[in-house]
Design a protein around this motif. Structure first.
Motif, PDB file in Angstrom:
ATOM      1  N   ALA A  74       0.646  -1.382   0.047  1.00 62.50           N
ATOM      2  CA  ALA A  74       0.141   0.049   0.100  1.00 62.50           C
ATOM      3  C   ALA A  74       0.865   1.246   0.095  1.00 62.50           C
ATOM      4  CB  ALA A  74      -0.966  -0.064   1.292  1.00 62.50           C
ATOM      5  N   ASN A  75       2.010   1.067   0.285  1.00 63.58           N
ATOM      6  CA  ASN A  75       3.119   2.331   0.390  1.00 63.58           C
ATOM      7  C   ASN A  75       3.591   2.560  -0.950  1.00 63.58           C
ATOM      8  OD1 ASN A  75       2.567   2.968   3.089  1.00 63.58           O
ATOM      9  ND2 ASN A  75       3.874   1.319   3.699  1.00 63.58           N
ATOM     10  N   THR A  76       3.341   1.880  -1.901  1.00 60.15           N
ATOM     11  CA  THR A  76       3.965   2.086  -3.450  1.00 60.15           C
ATOM     12  C   THR A  76       3.791   3.156  -3.829  1.00 60.15           C
ATOM     13  OG1 THR A  76       3.589  -0.505  -3.749  1.00 60.15           O
ATOM     14  CG2 THR A  76       4.307   0.929  -5.565  1.00 60.15           C
ATOM     15  N   PRO A  77       4.657   4.184  -4.014  1.00 59.93           N
ATOM     16  CA  PRO A  77       4.486   5.500  -4.656  1.00 59.93           C
ATOM     17  C   PRO A  77       4.713   5.561  -6.232  1.00 59.93           C
ATOM     18  CG  PRO A  77       6.668   5.412  -3.969  1.00 59.93           C
ATOM     19  CD  PRO A  77       5.971   3.819  -3.532  1.00 59.93           C
ATOM     20  N   TYR A  78       4.023   6.646  -6.812  1.00 62.20           N
ATOM     21  CA  TYR A  78       4.109   6.561  -8.221  1.00 62.20           C
ATOM     22  C   TYR A  78       5.233   6.094  -8.743  1.00 62.20           C
ATOM     23  CZ  TYR A  78       3.965   8.329 -12.902  1.00 62.20           C
ATOM     24  OH  TYR A  78       4.030   8.518 -14.431  1.00 62.20           O
ATOM     25  N   PHE A  79       6.582   6.531  -8.513  1.00 59.96           N
ATOM     26  CA  PHE A  79       7.786   6.148  -8.958  1.00 59.96           C
ATOM     27  C   PHE A  79       8.174   4.838  -9.008  1.00 59.96           C
ATOM     28  CE2 PHE A  79      12.550   5.782  -9.581  1.00 59.96           C
ATOM     29  CZ  PHE A  79      12.613   6.504 -10.785  1.00 59.96           C
ATOM     30  N   SER A  80       7.694   4.217  -7.914  1.00 60.87           N
ATOM     31  CA  SER A  80       7.850   2.604  -7.929  1.00 60.87           C
ATOM     32  C   SER A  80       7.074   1.901  -9.039  1.00 60.87           C
ATOM     33  CB  SER A  80       7.420   2.032  -6.634  1.00 60.87           C
ATOM     34  OG  SER A  80       8.273   2.727  -5.478  1.00 60.87           O
ATOM     35  N   LEU A  81       5.781   2.348  -8.942  1.00 69.81           N
ATOM     36  CA  LEU A  81       4.824   1.825 -10.159  1.00 69.81           C
ATOM     37  C   LEU A  81       5.366   1.934 -11.430  1.00 69.81           C
ATOM     38  CD1 LEU A  81       1.118   2.924  -8.731  1.00 69.81           C
ATOM     39  CD2 LEU A  81       2.114   0.472  -9.025  1.00 69.81           C
ATOM     40  N   ALA A  82       6.014   3.104 -11.457  1.00 69.23           N
ATOM     41  CA  ALA A  82       6.594   3.460 -12.874  1.00 69.23           C
ATOM     42  C   ALA A  82       7.863   2.385 -13.172  1.00 69.23           C
ATOM     43  CB  ALA A  82       7.247   5.033 -13.016  1.00 69.23           C
ATOM     44  N   VAL A  83       8.405   2.263 -12.344  1.00 69.51           N
ATOM     45  CA  VAL A  83       9.640   1.061 -12.324  1.00 69.51           C
ATOM     46  C   VAL A  83       9.040  -0.133 -12.662  1.00 69.51           C
ATOM     47  CG1 VAL A  83      11.525  -0.149 -11.035  1.00 69.51           C
ATOM     48  CG2 VAL A  83      11.190   2.440 -10.749  1.00 69.51           C
ATOM     49  N   ILE A  84       7.853  -0.637 -11.999  1.00 65.23           N
ATOM     50  CA  ILE A  84       7.319  -2.086 -12.092  1.00 65.23           C
ATOM     51  C   ILE A  84       6.871  -1.947 -13.448  1.00 65.23           C
ATOM     52  CG2 ILE A  84       5.605  -3.660 -11.305  1.00 65.23           C
ATOM     53  CD1 ILE A  84       5.988  -2.164  -8.493  1.00 65.23           C
ATOM     54  N   ARG A  85       5.984  -1.153 -13.964  1.00 63.78           N
ATOM     55  CA  ARG A  85       5.490  -1.058 -15.321  1.00 63.78           C
ATOM     56  C   ARG A  85       6.654  -1.017 -16.524  1.00 63.78           C
ATOM     57  NH1 ARG A  85       2.471   3.737 -13.388  1.00 63.78           N
ATOM     58  NH2 ARG A  85       0.366   2.989 -12.482  1.00 63.78           N
ATOM     59  N   HIS A  86       7.572  -0.455 -16.223  1.00 58.12           N
ATOM     60  CA  HIS A  86       8.682  -0.247 -17.009  1.00 58.12           C
ATOM     61  C   HIS A  86       9.526  -1.635 -17.397  1.00 58.12           C
ATOM     62  CE1 HIS A  86      11.603   2.083 -19.719  1.00 58.12           C
ATOM     63  NE2 HIS A  86      12.413   1.283 -19.035  1.00 58.12           N
ATOM     64  N   LEU A  87       9.441  -2.572 -16.274  1.00 59.08           N
ATOM     65  CA  LEU A  87      10.134  -3.756 -16.273  1.00 59.08           C
ATOM     66  C   LEU A  87       9.192  -4.773 -16.795  1.00 59.08           C
ATOM     67  CD1 LEU A  87      11.802  -3.735 -12.724  1.00 59.08           C
ATOM     68  CD2 LEU A  87      13.089  -3.966 -14.950  1.00 59.08           C
ATOM     69  N   GLU A  88       7.952  -4.582 -16.525  1.00 59.97           N
ATOM     70  CA  GLU A  88       6.794  -5.515 -17.094  1.00 59.97           C
ATOM     71  C   GLU A  88       6.845  -5.291 -18.686  1.00 59.97           C
ATOM     72  OE1 GLU A  88       3.342  -5.453 -13.710  1.00 59.97           O
ATOM     73  OE2 GLU A  88       3.261  -3.963 -15.283  1.00 59.97           O
ATOM     74  N   ARG A  89       7.182  -4.126 -19.036  1.00 57.58           N
ATOM     75  CA  ARG A  89       7.127  -3.955 -20.633  1.00 57.58           C
ATOM     76  C   ARG A  89       8.333  -4.508 -21.174  1.00 57.58           C
ATOM     77  NH1 ARG A  89       3.150  -1.915 -18.251  1.00 57.58           N
ATOM     78  NH2 ARG A  89       1.375  -0.873 -19.560  1.00 57.58           N
ATOM     79  N   LEU A  90       9.254  -4.703 -20.548  1.00 59.62           N
ATOM     80  CA  LEU A  90      10.546  -5.078 -21.035  1.00 59.62           C
ATOM     81  C   LEU A  90      10.554  -6.586 -20.669  1.00 59.62           C
ATOM     82  CD1 LEU A  90      13.330  -2.717 -19.438  1.00 59.62           C
ATOM     83  CD2 LEU A  90      12.273  -2.630 -21.993  1.00 59.62           C
ATOM     84  N   GLY A  91       9.350  -7.203 -20.424  1.00 55.98           N
ATOM     85  CA  GLY A  91       9.342  -8.737 -20.413  1.00 55.98           C
ATOM     86  C   GLY A  91       9.400  -9.360 -19.059  1.00 55.98           C
ATOM     87  N   VAL A  92       9.658  -8.373 -18.129  1.00 55.79           N
ATOM     88  CA  VAL A  92      10.114  -9.223 -16.748  1.00 55.79           C
ATOM     89  C   VAL A  92       8.783  -9.574 -16.205  1.00 55.79           C
ATOM     90  CG1 VAL A  92      11.205  -8.973 -14.420  1.00 55.79           C
ATOM     91  CG2 VAL A  92      12.045  -7.809 -16.451  1.00 55.79           C
ATOM     92  N   PRO A  93       8.662 -11.030 -15.841  1.00 58.34           N
ATOM     93  CA  PRO A  93       7.572 -11.383 -15.073  1.00 58.34           C
ATOM     94  C   PRO A  93       7.561 -10.642 -13.472  1.00 58.34           C
ATOM     95  CG  PRO A  93       8.650 -13.443 -16.077  1.00 58.34           C
ATOM     96  CD  PRO A  93       9.489 -12.268 -16.178  1.00 58.34           C
ATOM     97  N   THR A  94       6.394 -10.156 -13.268  1.00 54.42           N
ATOM     98  CA  THR A  94       6.178  -9.538 -12.077  1.00 54.42           C
ATOM     99  C   THR A  94       5.205 -10.097 -11.072  1.00 54.42           C
ATOM    100  OG1 THR A  94       6.737  -7.503 -12.903  1.00 54.42           O
ATOM    101  CG2 THR A  94       5.791  -7.194 -11.078  1.00 54.42           C
ATOM    102  N   PHE A  95       5.439 -10.373  -9.775  1.00 62.39           N
ATOM    103  CA  PHE A  95       4.682 -10.956  -8.826  1.00 62.39           C
ATOM    104  C   PHE A  95       4.591  -9.892  -7.670  1.00 62.39           C
ATOM    105  CE2 PHE A  95       7.060 -14.091 -11.223  1.00 62.39           C
ATOM    106  CZ  PHE A  95       6.030 -14.925 -11.800  1.00 62.39           C
TER     107      PHE A  95
END
Length: 303
Positions: A74-95
């Motif tokens: 719940a403490n995930t800020p915008y920048f962290s979400l941006a990092v996660i999205r970026h990695l997802e779009r590079l094909g990194v499986p995210t859990f």
């Protein structure tokens, strides 16, 4: 297997009381899994059409991991979400995936999603100013639970026993000029000072514990000193937990259930649940279970 855990602190800043991260590191070492604990601030995000496979970490291009495990919840800020999205779009499986983390950060949105799928949830209203106290009393009744839209470990949760208590709390918030958004939620009397935490991994219930307040508080969080004990999982508990996880798109989650007579209501979902209490009272290794799930999902079966 190599993976990154996204956390607020860097690996060298992890404290001795960071139970979950230390457990992940301990189990990963035993299983010969290479894990890096990374802070979102270590990343620079560069979006280009030509160089889709690059990411800058500590000012250097680096090879991508086989998986990402976000642990800010719940403490995930915008920048962290941006990092996660970026990695997802590079094909990194995210859990878990970014859209699910973002959804369950918002407790009102979580309730809306679950209610739309006909799951039992407490009646919930978004607080707006000026408060319509009469409507709140009619729809929610008192006592009523007031929560910040985003919060963990029982923070930002208040019990207003009467209308005047709610008015006083809202006046205090107004005086403090806080920009926080609140929801007002039905108080489930049978669950005063007790609830269930159900840990779900890969669509399966891994463990379930009852949390019980020790000091008479209506909140029963283990992190706030509550007692914990293993709780038997029946068909209703299993279905509510796994269905909530499925609807919210969460691979790894802690689903909180409230006692409602002989049945239960879904209170909250957590995208980065703690598990110190679970491992204390249940015969389970949560990191092993999560790593097993990731290996199976990635097709990297242990020899």
């Amino acid at each position: 297997m190599e993976g990154w855990i996204l956390k607020k602190k860097k690996e060298e800043e992890i404290e001795a009381d960071s139970y979950e991260i230390l457990r992940f590191m301990e189990v990963a070492k035993k299983r010969d899994i290479k894990i890096r604990i990374l802070n979102p601030e270590q990343f620079d995000l560069i979006v280009t059409r030509e160089d889709k496979k690059s990411i800058v970490l500590d000012n250097q291009s680096t090879q991508l991991p086989q998986f990402l495990l976000p642990r800010q919840g719940a403490n995930t800020p915008y920048f962290s979400l941006a990092v996660i999205r970026h990695l997802e779009r590079l094909g990194v499986p995210t859990f878990n995936p970014s859209h699910s983390i973002e959804a369950v950060k918002d407790k009102l949105y979580t309730q809306q999603i679950l209610a739309a799928s006909n799951l039992p949830v407490p009646k919930t209203m978004l607080a707006r100013y000026p408060l319509n106290i009469d409507l709140i009393e009619k729809v929610i009744a008192f006592p009523a639970v007031v929560k910040t839209i985003s919060g963990t470990q029982g923070t930002g949760v208040f019990l207003c026993e009467t209308k005047s208590h709610l008015e006083d709390l809202m006046q205090l918030m107004d005086t403090a000029k806080t920009n926080a958004n609140f929801i007002i939620q039905e108080f489930i009397h049978n669950s005063r000072g007790r609830d269930l935490r159900v840990f779900v991994v890969g669509g399966r219930v891994i463990a379930c514990m009852e949390r019980i307040s020790k000091d008479g508080s209506f909140k029963a969080n283990f992190s706030r000193g509550g007692e914990v004990k293993e709780y038997p999982v029946n068909e209703e508990i299993e279905w509510l937990a796994t269905e909530s996880a499925r609807i919210l798109g969460l691979d790894i989650t802690g689903i909180d259930l409230l006692f409602d007579g002989e049945h239960f209501k879904v209170c909250e979902a957590n995208s980065s649940p703690g598990f110190k209490g679970l491992e204390k009272c249940c015969p389970v290794s949560i990191p092993d279970t999560i790593f097993d799930f990731i290996q199976i999902r990635l097709g990297l079966f242990a020899e």
